[in-house]
Enzyme design. Structure first.
Site, PDB file in Angstrom:
ATOM      1  N   MET A 325     -17.663 -20.339  -9.109  1.00  0.00           N
ATOM      2  CA  MET A 325     -16.065 -20.342  -9.005  1.00  0.00           C
ATOM      3  C   MET A 325     -15.786 -21.751  -8.449  1.00  0.00           C
ATOM      4  O   MET A 325     -14.960 -22.453  -9.008  1.00  0.00           O
ATOM      5  CB  MET A 325     -15.783 -19.271  -8.221  1.00  0.00           C
ATOM      6  CG  MET A 325     -14.195 -19.416  -8.083  1.00  0.00           C
ATOM      7  SD  MET A 325     -13.226 -19.271  -9.668  1.00  0.00           S
ATOM      8  CE  MET A 325     -13.385 -17.591 -10.086  1.00  0.00           C
ATOM      9  N   VAL A 401     -14.253 -18.502  -1.021  1.00  0.00           N
ATOM     10  CA  VAL A 401     -15.239 -17.901  -0.628  1.00  0.00           C
ATOM     11  C   VAL A 401     -15.322 -16.097  -1.308  1.00  0.00           C
ATOM     12  O   VAL A 401     -14.796 -16.048  -1.954  1.00  0.00           O
ATOM     13  CB  VAL A 401     -15.592 -17.772   0.867  1.00  0.00           C
ATOM     14  CG1 VAL A 401     -15.618 -19.218   1.349  1.00  0.00           C
ATOM     15  CG2 VAL A 401     -14.414 -17.019   1.666  1.00  0.00           C
ATOM     16  N   LYS A 408     -13.176 -13.944   4.575  1.00  0.00           N
ATOM     17  CA  LYS A 408     -11.985 -14.698   4.341  1.00  0.00           C
ATOM     18  C   LYS A 408     -11.282 -15.079   5.604  1.00  0.00           C
ATOM     19  O   LYS A 408     -10.841 -16.253   5.738  1.00  0.00           O
ATOM     20  CB  LYS A 408     -10.967 -14.260   3.318  1.00  0.00           C
ATOM     21  CG  LYS A 408     -11.692 -14.252   1.870  1.00  0.00           C
ATOM     22  CD  LYS A 408     -10.680 -13.952   0.726  1.00  0.00           C
ATOM     23  CE  LYS A 408     -11.420 -14.235  -0.881  1.00  0.00           C
ATOM     24  NZ  LYS A 408     -11.375 -15.512  -1.175  1.00  0.00           N
ATOM     25  N   HIS A 451      -4.767 -17.720  -7.627  1.00  0.00           N
ATOM     26  CA  HIS A 451      -5.739 -17.051  -8.331  1.00  0.00           C
ATOM     27  C   HIS A 451      -5.896 -17.604  -9.774  1.00  0.00           C
ATOM     28  O   HIS A 451      -5.313 -17.508 -10.566  1.00  0.00           O
ATOM     29  CB  HIS A 451      -5.084 -15.490  -8.491  1.00  0.00           C
ATOM     30  CG  HIS A 451      -6.199 -14.553  -9.168  1.00  0.00           C
ATOM     31  ND1 HIS A 451      -5.690 -13.340  -9.834  1.00  0.00           N
ATOM     32  CD2 HIS A 451      -7.393 -14.419  -9.447  1.00  0.00           C
ATOM     33  CE1 HIS A 451      -6.637 -12.855 -10.431  1.00  0.00           C
ATOM     34  NE2 HIS A 451      -7.904 -13.428  -9.982  1.00  0.00           N
TER      35      HIS A 451
END
Length: 722
Positions: A325, A401, A408, A451
């Site tokens: 990611m 993360v 987080k 997001h």
């Protein structure tokens, strides 16, 4: 000056050459609206009446040539009867034909984008030259229609039926090399040489060296194919396109049928056939949905530009947490030009992230979309690090993360001490509350959600999630950064799952209920794929990851226990407990084998049915319609709740979130547009048939009030008079 308007001017140059120049004074681009078409009519009349003209140059004073017809204006004709639309279509068609019939050669110098009606205009010229950085095309099928200003008539007569079918049915923009190769233009020149070379070629035509009269007559005549050739070309194309579109997009098939029907006709009769068939498409539900999507996209761009006025510049960014990611985020930022630090706590994470970025950039080089030098430049914009040493210089940080609130919160608290007071911090989370994560931060006004959807490089949507304390400047800055990364941002407010996942999991709940009640999960997948989704719910869960879906489902159940907490053991629970996590470990609802291209291929695994027996009722045979209703109702009601609660501001943004975020069928327009197509009154009646299935199937009071009042999510277009 032969003619001087606000959109068009016609002037005399040297040696008897006239120039018709498009230059809309009150717009940034040239486009065909009623005003411009009116001026084109007047300009052609002036050209016809003038004396001493031996040739005409068509040009643009703007960076673009003509971007096409104004869909916001002429789309309103779609609401009227077909006859009215056909009558209106003949107006621009008659103008283009009159231009084509002028008693001297015409040449279009395409200096920039010429799409749709702009492309159809240049096809009416005898000769066409193009700048190396220009692009042309007929993208109408993307709006559920087909060319309507003579494009299906002239293009196959210029470039051949095979090429024309490809251009029109794909709807893609074509670069100069492709346009020259296929014969759509006669020459390609560097931008700085285009005008001079165009005038020189036009002089050759005037002198009789280029045979423009014969070219014109061929373009106005019948398509040069015998009966057998025509049957082979068009019937083969119809079969192939039908297979590709699965019958869900009628416009490409109609375009082929139209070209086939008028292949034996001369121009004017052929144009009449095109206009009639265009009008039929314009009345279709697919056209209404796809035009709606275009208008929704315009709204999103307008809102994003509004946010950008308040944004701080991001000259350097950072991503915290590498891996797949983080590497994808770093790639997207660097590829689009923003330098980015990529931090992880371990070398393995850094290596994974760099490998991901390198792999994605290498694919671009392999496909010829990027040079090796450009790839090296992009990689140099990614700075891997194991420390916070340079974080004081960044304008924004994306925290990426693991999806665990405790982890987080710890990382965010540490991060906040390492960046400037004005640095915007965005968390990449799919479900965790922004307010929960912001609770212990010193500067919550600088914190929000960003997001990304996986895979980052392919999914166009970014949800920008505003917490209760997030400032407008922070939202604007992340919206601007998302746009700079080439993404479509939608601003939503904080709640469990935000917009996309909040709406997606009721859809999964509908699937869980169907399987519990005896529906075959494979049939459900096939029905929903036939409905238009790229993959059915079981397959989608496998791709997302059963563990990821299971975790997110728990978050949604805790957030909305009245309707999202199942009171039974679901098929997803069974898969999770059996360690069948989907594609990531090659077994989920399906098994996965590697195909010849190295990609996972799903195959049926009979063992899944044995695993599901304890939680599944006796198998029942449900109709396709029942399956669609049970899947779609929970999603649609939840989108209505999100609008009522202000999680998302407009139905347009809600629908675009589903189109871009989960692959909602574009030809259906989104959940709100889908409810409108059913009719909100009818939709509520269908919901009531399933009321015993619980709150997920029970419309809100606002929906019932809208239904009773005959309202819809989107206003119905009013027809304009011709």
């Amino acid at each position: 000056m032969i003619y001087d308007g606000k959109a068009i001017r016609v002037s005399m140059l040297e040696n008897g050459i006239a120039e018709l120049c498009f230059d809309r004074q009150d717009e940034s681009v040239n486009k065909f609206d009623r005003h411009t078409l009116g001026e084109l009519e007047d300009a052609i009349k002036a050209l016809t009446a003038a004396t001493g003209i031996s040739g005409l140059l068509l040009s643009s004073a703007k960076d673009t040539f003509i971007v096409g017809a104004d869909i916001t204006e002429f789309g309103s004709y779609f609401a009227g009867p077909e006859e009215q639309l056909v009558e209106w279509l003949m107006y621009p068609n008659n103008l283009f034909s009159a231009l084509e019939d002028l008693p001297f050669p015409t040449l279009a110098a395409i200096n920039g984008t010429a799409l749709g009606g702009g492309m159809e205009l240049v096809l009416s010229a005898d000769l066409r030259v193009m700048s190396t950085n220009a692009r042309i095309g007929l993208p109408e099928v993307k709006l559920g229609i087909m060319p309507g200003f003579g494009g299906t008539v002239r293009l196959p007569r210029v470039i051949g039926a095979d090429n024309a079918i490809e251009w029109i049915c794909m709807g893609s923009e074509q670069d100069a090399d492709k346009a020259l190769k296929d014969g759509a233009v006669d020459a390609v020149f560097a931008p700085e040489a285009l005008r001079e070379q165009a005038l020189a070629m036009l002089q050759l035509a005037v002198a009789g060296d280029l045979g423009w009269q014969a070219r014109r007559e061929a373009k106005k005549g019948k398509l040069q194919l015998n009966a057998m050739e025509a049957m082979m070309v068009f019937e083969t194309a119809k079969g192939y396109v039908a297979g590709q579109t699965k019958g869900q997009y009628p416009a490409p098939i109609m375009a082929i049928k139209t070209m086939q029907k008028h292949a034996s006709m001369e121009r004017d009769k052929a144009i009449a056939v095109e206009a009639k068939n265009f009008a039929q498409l314009a009345k279709s539900s697919e056209c209404e949905s796809l035009v709606g999507l275009f208008l929704n996209d315009q709204l999103l761009k307008k809102k994003a530009k509004g946010w950008e006025k308040q944004a701080r510049a991001i000259n350097k960014a950072a991503v915290l947490g590498a891996g797949i990611m983080g590497g994808g985020i770093a790639y997207q930022s660097a590829y689009k030009g923003t330098p980015i630090l990529m931090k992880d706590i371990a070398e393995a994470g850094i290596e994974l992230g760099l490998n991901e970025a390198n792999k994605l950039l290498s694919k671009r080089v392999e496909k010829g979309k990027m040079t090796a030098f450009e790839m090296g430049s992009a990689l140099n914009r990614i700075r891997p690090t194991l420390s916070y040493g340079e974080f004081s210089s960044v304008d924004a940080v994306v925290e990426a993360v693991v999806e665990n609130p405790k982890v987080k919160k710890a990382v965010l608290a540490e991060l906040e001490d390492q960046v400037r007071d004005d640095c915007v911090i965005a968390t990449n989370t799919s479900t965790i509350s922004i307010d929960l994560l912001a609770a212990d931060l010193k500067r919550p006004q600088n914190f929000l959600g960003m997001h990304f959807f996986n895979p980052v490089h392919m999914m166009p949507l970014v949800e920008v999630i505003r917490g209760s304390q997030t400032s407008d400047e922070a939202v604007a800055t992340i919206v601007s950064y998302a746009r700079k990364m080439g993404k479509t941002p939608i601003v939503v407010n904080d709640c469990p799952g935000f917009l996309v996942n909040r709406v997606l999991f009721p859809y999964f709940a509908g699937f869980a209920g169907l399987v519990r009640d005896g529906a075959d999960f494979q049939k459900v997948d096939k029905v929903m794929e036939k409905f238009g989704f790229p993959m059915g719910p079981a397959y989608l869960l496998d791709v997302v990851g059963i563990d990821t879906g299971h975790h997110a489902n728990e978050v949604m159940a805790a957030g909305f226990p009245d309707r999202m907490k199942p009171d039974f053991k679901t098929a997803m629970d069974v898969m999770y407990e059996a360690g069948r996590l989907g594609q990531k470990n090659s077994k989920g609802f399906y098994q996965y084998e590697v195909d010849k291209k190295g990609k996972p291929k799903k195959v049926v695994d009979a063992a899944v049915y044995d695993l599901l027996k304890p939680v599944v009722a006796a198998q029942v045979e449900l109709s396709d319609e029942q399956i669609v209703q049970r899947m779609m109702i929970p999603m649609c009601i939840e989108i209505a709740r999100c609008l009522e609660e202000g999680i998302v501001e407009t139905p347009a943004e809600a629908d675009m979130g589903l189109i871009f975020g989960i692959g909602f069928p574009p030809f259906r327009g989104g959940a709100c547009r889908y409810m409108d197509s059913v009719g909100l009154g009818r939709f509520v009646e269908i919901c009531d048939q399933y009321a015993d299935l619980g709150k997920l199937y029970q419309p809100t009071e606002r929906m019932r009030a809208m239904a009773a009042a005959g309202e819809s999510w989107f206003p119905k277009a009013a027809a304009l008079s011709a």
